[in-house]
Design a protein around this motif. Structure first.
Motif, PDB file in Angstrom:
ATOM      1  N   ASN A 111       0.802  -1.228   0.000  1.00 47.02           N
ATOM      2  CA  ASN A 111       0.000   0.000   0.000  1.00 47.02           C
ATOM      3  C   ASN A 111       0.833   1.275   0.000  1.00 47.02           C
ATOM      4  OD1 ASN A 111      -2.560  -1.308   0.023  1.00 47.02           O
ATOM      5  ND2 ASN A 111      -2.208  -1.839   2.175  1.00 47.02           N
ATOM      6  N   PHE A 112       2.139   1.144  -0.135  1.00 51.26           N
ATOM      7  CA  PHE A 112       3.019   2.295  -0.323  1.00 51.26           C
ATOM      8  C   PHE A 112       2.990   2.644  -1.811  1.00 51.26           C
ATOM      9  CE2 PHE A 112       7.734   3.694  -0.475  1.00 51.26           C
ATOM     10  CZ  PHE A 112       7.368   5.027  -0.387  1.00 51.26           C
ATOM     11  N   THR A 113       2.056   3.515  -2.194  1.00 52.78           N
ATOM     12  CA  THR A 113       1.790   3.796  -3.599  1.00 52.78           C
ATOM     13  C   THR A 113       1.800   5.300  -3.877  1.00 52.78           C
ATOM     14  OG1 THR A 113      -0.588   3.774  -3.136  1.00 52.78           O
ATOM     15  CG2 THR A 113       0.410   1.695  -3.895  1.00 52.78           C
ATOM     16  N   LEU A 114       1.881   5.634  -5.158  1.00 51.23           N
ATOM     17  CA  LEU A 114       1.961   7.040  -5.555  1.00 51.23           C
ATOM     18  C   LEU A 114       0.702   7.808  -5.194  1.00 51.23           C
ATOM     19  CD1 LEU A 114       4.041   8.859  -6.998  1.00 51.23           C
ATOM     20  CD2 LEU A 114       2.771   8.463  -9.121  1.00 51.23           C
ATOM     21  N   ASP A 115      -0.454   7.171  -5.335  1.00 50.43           N
ATOM     22  CA  ASP A 115      -1.704   7.869  -5.047  1.00 50.43           C
ATOM     23  C   ASP A 115      -1.889   8.195  -3.571  1.00 50.43           C
ATOM     24  OD1 ASP A 115      -2.119   4.915  -4.876  1.00 50.43           O
ATOM     25  OD2 ASP A 115      -4.070   5.544  -4.124  1.00 50.43           O
ATOM     26  N   LYS A 116      -1.099   7.544  -2.684  1.00 44.63           N
ATOM     27  CA  LYS A 116      -1.177   7.839  -1.250  1.00 44.63           C
ATOM     28  C   LYS A 116      -0.464   9.143  -0.886  1.00 44.63           C
ATOM     29  CE  LYS A 116      -2.944   3.954   0.746  1.00 44.63           C
ATOM     30  NZ  LYS A 116      -3.245   3.148  -0.414  1.00 44.63           N
ATOM     31  N   GLN A 117       0.371   9.654  -1.786  1.00 36.94           N
ATOM     32  CA  GLN A 117       1.198  10.815  -1.461  1.00 36.94           C
ATOM     33  C   GLN A 117       0.377  12.097  -1.594  1.00 36.94           C
ATOM     34  OE1 GLN A 117       3.939   9.644  -0.088  1.00 36.94           O
ATOM     35  NE2 GLN A 117       3.202   7.668  -0.842  1.00 36.94           N
ATOM     36  N   LYS A 118      -0.376  12.384  -0.550  1.00 40.26           N
ATOM     37  CA  LYS A 118      -1.259  13.546  -0.488  1.00 40.26           C
ATOM     38  C   LYS A 118      -0.893  14.407   0.718  1.00 40.26           C
ATOM     39  CE  LYS A 118      -3.978  12.105  -3.878  1.00 40.26           C
ATOM     40  NZ  LYS A 118      -4.066  12.815  -5.182  1.00 40.26           N
ATOM     41  N   THR A 119      -0.929  15.705   0.529  1.00 42.39           N
ATOM     42  CA  THR A 119      -0.593  16.619   1.613  1.00 42.39           C
ATOM     43  C   THR A 119      -1.547  16.459   2.790  1.00 42.39           C
ATOM     44  OG1 THR A 119       0.394  18.192   0.066  1.00 42.39           O
ATOM     45  CG2 THR A 119      -0.299  19.053   2.214  1.00 42.39           C
ATOM     46  N   ALA A 120      -2.837  16.285   2.503  1.00 44.40           N
ATOM     47  CA  ALA A 120      -3.812  16.117   3.578  1.00 44.40           C
ATOM     48  C   ALA A 120      -3.543  14.847   4.367  1.00 44.40           C
ATOM     49  CB  ALA A 120      -5.222  16.094   3.003  1.00 44.40           C
ATOM     50  N   ALA A 121      -3.139  13.777   3.685  1.00 40.48           N
ATOM     51  CA  ALA A 121      -2.856  12.516   4.363  1.00 40.48           C
ATOM     52  C   ALA A 121      -1.590  12.614   5.204  1.00 40.48           C
ATOM     53  CB  ALA A 121      -2.715  11.390   3.344  1.00 40.48           C
ATOM     54  N   ALA A 122      -0.596  13.372   4.719  1.00 37.07           N
ATOM     55  CA  ALA A 122       0.659  13.518   5.458  1.00 37.07           C
ATOM     56  C   ALA A 122       0.436  14.225   6.792  1.00 37.07           C
ATOM     57  CB  ALA A 122       1.678  14.267   4.620  1.00 37.07           C
ATOM     58  N   GLY A 123      -0.488  15.167   6.823  1.00 37.53           N
ATOM     59  CA  GLY A 123      -0.851  15.808   8.086  1.00 37.53           C
ATOM     60  C   GLY A 123       0.091  16.900   8.547  1.00 37.53           C
ATOM     61  N   VAL A 124       1.398  16.686   8.392  1.00 36.35           N
ATOM     62  CA  VAL A 124       2.413  17.665   8.769  1.00 36.35           C
ATOM     63  C   VAL A 124       3.097  18.151   7.498  1.00 36.35           C
ATOM     64  CG1 VAL A 124       2.762  16.587  11.019  1.00 36.35           C
ATOM     65  CG2 VAL A 124       4.194  15.882   9.093  1.00 36.35           C
ATOM     66  N   PRO A 125       3.848  19.247   7.563  1.00 40.93           N
ATOM     67  CA  PRO A 125       4.496  19.747   6.345  1.00 40.93           C
ATOM     68  C   PRO A 125       5.445  18.724   5.732  1.00 40.93           C
ATOM     69  CG  PRO A 125       4.557  21.409   8.082  1.00 40.93           C
ATOM     70  CD  PRO A 125       4.058  20.142   8.723  1.00 40.93           C
ATOM     71  N   TRP A 126       5.542  18.773   4.408  1.00 44.70           N
ATOM     72  CA  TRP A 126       6.523  17.952   3.708  1.00 44.70           C
ATOM     73  C   TRP A 126       7.924  18.522   3.927  1.00 44.70           C
ATOM     74  CZ3 TRP A 126       5.197  13.442   1.599  1.00 44.70           C
ATOM     75  CH2 TRP A 126       3.908  13.251   1.117  1.00 44.70           C
ATOM     76  N   HIS A 127       8.909  17.642   3.981  1.00 43.39           N
ATOM     77  CA  HIS A 127      10.289  18.104   3.822  1.00 43.39           C
ATOM     78  C   HIS A 127      10.403  18.585   2.378  1.00 43.39           C
ATOM     79  CE1 HIS A 127      14.635  18.117   3.373  1.00 43.39           C
ATOM     80  NE2 HIS A 127      14.761  17.941   4.691  1.00 43.39           N
ATOM     81  N   PRO A 128      11.011  19.741   2.130  1.00 41.29           N
ATOM     82  CA  PRO A 128      11.049  20.276   0.755  1.00 41.29           C
ATOM     83  C   PRO A 128      11.586  19.285  -0.272  1.00 41.29           C
ATOM     84  CG  PRO A 128      11.835  21.921   2.307  1.00 41.29           C
ATOM     85  CD  PRO A 128      11.645  20.650   3.092  1.00 41.29           C
ATOM     86  N   ALA A 129      12.598  18.520   0.089  1.00 39.29           N
ATOM     87  CA  ALA A 129      13.160  17.555  -0.862  1.00 39.29           C
ATOM     88  C   ALA A 129      12.180  16.435  -1.156  1.00 39.29           C
ATOM     89  CB  ALA A 129      14.468  16.979  -0.321  1.00 39.29           C
TER      90      ALA A 129
END
Length: 325
Positions: free
Chosen positions: A294-312
């Protein structure tokens, strides 16, 4: 690897570098990864991740740390004792905001990947007589290991269901899932809370035990009340019947996303290297646990991450084609 050896690696990292959780000596890089208890999903996935990074990044030695879980992991990250963590989103949100267990001690946690969904499982047996959350009153329960995200999520569910964690239980233990399963088998516990990917080995073990009829308690109805107070980090999902031995009905439950996270100070080049290597070898994660699929591209959502992304990380996922929004 033994606990003292892992601690030595972490201590070496603190002494050798200002960058938390990393040590460099004689051309090598040592990375400590905080996972969870041995009965959960973080630990086997963390072991697979450590192998991926150690095998494919020249000079890197990644090691896993057994911990209480997400709360402890965010605290370890903030203290500079590990460099990479598995975490539930709710724990990392609290860490960034400096709330609850992180009050007055915020941690600059940054997401680098969204992994899979963690599902709250309220585990019991038919023999306990427990069929609803209300039936937990007067029973012996475990709300999870100290320092785990299970504990904080269990407290929120208990409150949402109108129960008092200090007054309404005959006894409240703070056990790992494996310890909880053994306690139920031994007649010392009636039910336990555990948040993880599914299936998880401790619940499978209980369901497969001779003479035991596994029961998972529905609780999705309380999600609106919980998110009204704590924000939209939780959502209802279903654990299908048959996920565990003896599970005869779908379980209507509450879920939360999991992330891989680092501090905001981790260099961009290191984040890119970790993500490039992990993404290219993600099939290896699925070989140790089904949730790795379940580690997939469609899971990569800002809302799902909850905290800020690391810029890289944000740049990496955009380059892979993720919309993030």
């Amino acid at each position: 690897m033994t606990g003292p050896t892992r601690r030595t690696l972490i201590a070496t990292g603190a002494a050798a570098l200002a960058l938390p959780g990393l040590a460099r000596a004689q051309g090598s890089t040592q990375l400590a990864i905080a996972t969870g208890t041995t009965g959960g999903v973080y630990y086997p996935l963390g072991g697979a991740l450590a192998n991926i990074l150690s095998r494919n990044i020249p000079g890197m030695s990644a090691t896993v740390e057994v911990t209480g879980g997400s709360i402890a992991n965010n605290q370890l990250l903030g203290a500079g004792r590990v460099g990479l963590i598995f975490s539930q989103v709710d724990a990392s949100v609290d860490a960034v905001r400096g709330e609850d267990r992180f009050r007055g001690r915020p941690v600059k946690v940054r997401a680098i990947a969204v992994l899979y969904t963690n599902r709250m499982q309220v585990v019991t047996t038919a023999a306990s007589g427990i069929r609803t959350m209300a039936d937990l009153k007067g029973k012996r329960v475990s709300t999870g290991a100290p320092g785990s995200a299970t504990e904080i999520m269990a407290f929120r569910l208990i409150e949402g269901a109108g129960l008092d964690r200090e007054k309404d239980f005959r006894a409240r233990e703070r056990l790992s899932p494996a310890e909880s399963t053994n306690a139920i088998k031994d007649g010392k516990l009636d039910a336990y809370f555990f948040v993880s990917g599914v299936p998880t080995s401790a619940v499978t073990d209980l369901g497969a035990s001779p003479g035991v009829q596994l029961r998972l308690i529905d609780h999705a109805e309380y999600v609106p009340k919980i998110t009204e107070k704590h924000g939209p980090v939780y959502f209802p999902e279903v654990i299908p019947a048959g996920t565990y031995p003896g599970q005869t009905t779908d379980n209507q439950q509450m879920s939360v996303a999991n992330i891989l996270a680092v501090l905001d100070t981790m260099p961009d080049a290191m984040v890119r290297q970790i993500l490039e290597t992990t993404w290219a070898n993600r099939a290896d994660l699925a070989t140790v646990h089904a949730e790795g699929r379940n580690f997939t591209l469609d899971k990569q959502k800002t809302a799902a991450a909850g905290v800020p992304w690391h810029p890289a990380a944000e740049a990496f996922w955009k380059a892979q084609g993720a919309t993030l929004a």
